[in-house]
Motif scaffolding. Structure first.
Motif, mmCIF file in Angstrom:
data_model
loop_
_atom_site.group_PDB
_atom_site.id
_atom_site.type_symbol
_atom_site.label_atom_id
_atom_site.label_comp_id
_atom_site.label_asym_id
_atom_site.label_seq_id
_atom_site.Cartn_x
_atom_site.Cartn_y
_atom_site.Cartn_z
ATOM 1 N N ALA A 102 0.831 -1.210 0.000
ATOM 2 C CA ALA A 102 0.000 0.000 0.000
ATOM 3 C C ALA A 102 0.865 1.261 0.000
ATOM 4 N N ILE A 103 1.966 1.244 0.743
ATOM 5 C CA ILE A 103 2.879 2.402 0.778
ATOM 6 C C ILE A 103 3.518 2.606 -0.594
ATOM 7 N N ASP A 104 3.975 1.517 -1.203
ATOM 8 C CA ASP A 104 4.601 1.623 -2.531
ATOM 9 C C ASP A 104 3.602 2.168 -3.546
ATOM 10 N N LYS A 105 2.379 1.673 -3.448
ATOM 11 C CA LYS A 105 1.352 2.091 -4.401
ATOM 12 C C LYS A 105 1.003 3.580 -4.223
ATOM 13 N N THR A 106 0.940 4.017 -2.973
ATOM 14 C CA THR A 106 0.530 5.396 -2.689
ATOM 15 C C THR A 106 1.656 6.409 -2.894
ATOM 16 N N PHE A 107 2.837 6.071 -2.391
ATOM 17 C CA PHE A 107 3.927 7.063 -2.360
ATOM 18 C C PHE A 107 5.052 6.765 -3.351
ATOM 19 N N GLY A 108 5.038 5.590 -3.957
ATOM 20 C CA GLY A 108 6.126 5.204 -4.854
ATOM 21 C C GLY A 108 7.098 4.266 -4.163
ATOM 22 N N SER A 109 7.506 4.650 -2.949
ATOM 23 C CA SER A 109 8.400 3.807 -2.142
ATOM 24 C C SER A 109 8.376 4.320 -0.707
ATOM 25 N N PHE A 110 8.953 3.520 0.183
ATOM 26 C CA PHE A 110 9.037 3.936 1.584
ATOM 27 C C PHE A 110 9.902 5.200 1.713
ATOM 28 N N ASP A 111 11.003 5.261 0.963
ATOM 29 C CA ASP A 111 11.868 6.449 1.017
ATOM 30 C C ASP A 111 11.118 7.696 0.551
ATOM 31 N N GLN A 112 10.295 7.538 -0.473
ATOM 32 C CA GLN A 112 9.516 8.696 -0.937
ATOM 33 C C GLN A 112 8.482 9.112 0.107
ATOM 34 N N MET A 113 7.919 8.114 0.804
ATOM 35 C CA MET A 113 6.978 8.443 1.875
ATOM 36 C C MET A 113 7.683 9.233 2.979
ATOM 37 N N LYS A 114 8.882 8.793 3.342
ATOM 38 C CA LYS A 114 9.631 9.500 4.393
ATOM 39 C C LYS A 114 9.950 10.930 3.972
ATOM 40 N N ALA A 115 10.296 11.121 2.709
ATOM 41 C CA ALA A 115 10.607 12.466 2.217
ATOM 42 C C ALA A 115 9.369 13.363 2.297
ATOM 43 N N GLU A 116 8.226 12.820 1.915
ATOM 44 C CA GLU A 116 6.968 13.577 1.985
ATOM 45 C C GLU A 116 6.599 13.880 3.446
ATOM 46 N N TRP A 117 6.831 12.895 4.300
ATOM 47 C CA TRP A 117 6.537 13.037 5.733
ATOM 48 C C TRP A 117 7.366 14.170 6.339
ATOM 49 N N LYS A 118 8.669 14.154 6.012
ATOM 50 C CA LYS A 118 9.572 15.186 6.544
ATOM 51 C C LYS A 118 9.168 16.573 6.034
ATOM 52 N N LYS A 119 8.794 16.634 4.763
ATOM 53 C CA LYS A 119 8.369 17.914 4.182
ATOM 54 C C LYS A 119 7.147 18.462 4.933
ATOM 55 N N GLN A 120 6.179 17.595 5.164
ATOM 56 C CA GLN A 120 4.974 18.035 5.896
ATOM 57 C C GLN A 120 5.317 18.435 7.323
ATOM 58 N N ALA A 121 6.208 17.669 7.947
ATOM 59 C CA ALA A 121 6.578 17.948 9.347
ATOM 60 C C ALA A 121 7.249 19.319 9.463
ATOM 61 N N LEU A 122 8.125 19.630 8.529
ATOM 62 C CA LEU A 122 8.825 20.917 8.563
ATOM 63 C C LEU A 122 7.891 22.066 8.216
ATOM 64 N N VAL A 130 2.257 14.872 12.411
ATOM 65 C CA VAL A 130 1.982 14.324 11.078
ATOM 66 C C VAL A 130 1.707 12.839 11.275
ATOM 67 N N PHE A 131 0.542 12.428 10.821
ATOM 68 C CA PHE A 131 0.111 11.035 10.940
ATOM 69 C C PHE A 131 0.146 10.330 9.589
ATOM 70 N N LEU A 132 0.421 9.036 9.597
ATOM 71 C CA LEU A 132 0.063 8.166 8.476
ATOM 72 C C LEU A 132 -1.273 7.533 8.864
ATOM 73 N N VAL A 133 -2.284 7.770 8.043
ATOM 74 C CA VAL A 133 -3.626 7.249 8.362
ATOM 75 C C VAL A 133 -4.189 6.470 7.178
ATOM 76 N N ILE A 180 13.426 14.786 13.296
ATOM 77 C CA ILE A 180 12.593 14.053 12.336
ATOM 78 C C ILE A 180 13.402 12.902 11.723
ATOM 79 N N ASP A 181 14.637 13.176 11.300
ATOM 80 C CA ASP A 181 15.483 12.114 10.729
ATOM 81 C C ASP A 181 15.683 10.983 11.735
ATOM 82 N N ASN A 182 15.898 11.344 12.995
ATOM 83 C CA ASN A 182 16.177 10.321 14.003
ATOM 84 C C ASN A 182 14.922 9.566 14.430
ATOM 85 N N PHE A 183 13.767 10.200 14.319
ATOM 86 C CA PHE A 183 12.503 9.485 14.531
ATOM 87 C C PHE A 183 12.413 8.319 13.543
ATOM 88 N N PHE A 184 12.820 8.550 12.305
ATOM 89 C CA PHE A 184 12.777 7.471 11.302
ATOM 90 C C PHE A 184 13.719 6.324 11.661
#
Ligand SMILES: [Fe+2]
Length: 197
Positions: A102-122, A130-133, A180-184
């Motif tokens: 589901a993550i790959d389908k939605t975001f492309g990859s886990f790394d892309q999800m993390k990049a989007e997550w960090k962007k939203q967090a900042l 910032v939640f994953l829901v 944020i990086d260390n949370f990951f």
């Protein structure tokens, strides 16, 4: 009375990424304080504790109008921290095949999800998360201000990053990006795997 879920690890388990002092304070003082205030408000309203805590926000009309906003805030504070504390672990559980798909389908990859997550967090102004829901059939990253919570909107929270200063300031000061990086680095999928539908 509602009670706190136990912290699923020792205070020092997330070192050096999340420090012992911060976790202890965060759980024993901050989350406990939300719970205590919630119970006080509910008792003042002669509440019978007939709903699971996750459903309380759907029954706000049963409480005094002047207490509703505060009940909502304290309730969000308890539930949001439950998800946040369960989003991290020392012995990390990897994501399930179903969640990975589901993550790959939605975001492309886990790394892309993390990049989007960090962007939203900042980009989040002030305190919040910032939640994953899961929102119906969609997986999404979504920001909430203060103690607003996905439980209020019928969303299914899987992971949460707490961006209140109390979550990181003692150790990271103004270096929110490093927090944020260390949370990951301690991100754990046990709770997310269990709750992903
Ligand atoms: Fe917090």
């Amino acid at each position: 009375m509602y009670t706190l879920l136990p912290l699923p690890y020792s205070y020092d388990d997330l070192e050096p990424y999340i420090d012992t002092h911060t976790i202890g304070l965060h759980y024993h003082k901050h989350q406990q304080n939300y719970l205590n205030k919630l119970n006080e408000l509910l008792q003042k309203n002669n509440y019978s504790y007939r709903y699971p805590i996750e459903e309380l926000g759907n029954h706000l009309e049963e409480f005094n109008k002047e207490d509703q906003e505060n009940i909502l805030f304290q309730w969000g504070g308890v539930l949001n921290h439950n998800v946040y504390f369960r989003s991290m672990a020392k012995d990390k559980t990897p994501m399930s095949d179903a969640l990975k798909e589901a993550i790959d389908k939605t975001f492309g990859s886990f790394d892309q999800m993390k990049a989007e997550w960090k962007k939203q967090a900042l980009a989040l102004k002030g305190s919040g998360y910032v939640f994953l829901v899961q929102d119906k059939d969609d997986l999404k990253l979504i920001s909430f201000q203060n103690q607003d919570t996905p439980y209020r909107y019928g969303m299914n929270p899987l992971l949460a990053l707490d961006l209140w200063e109390h979550a990181y300031y003692l150790n990271y000061e103004n270096k929110k990006d490093l927090y944020i990086d260390n949370f990951f680095e301690v991100l754990d999928f046990y709770f997310a795997n269990q709750n992903f539908k």
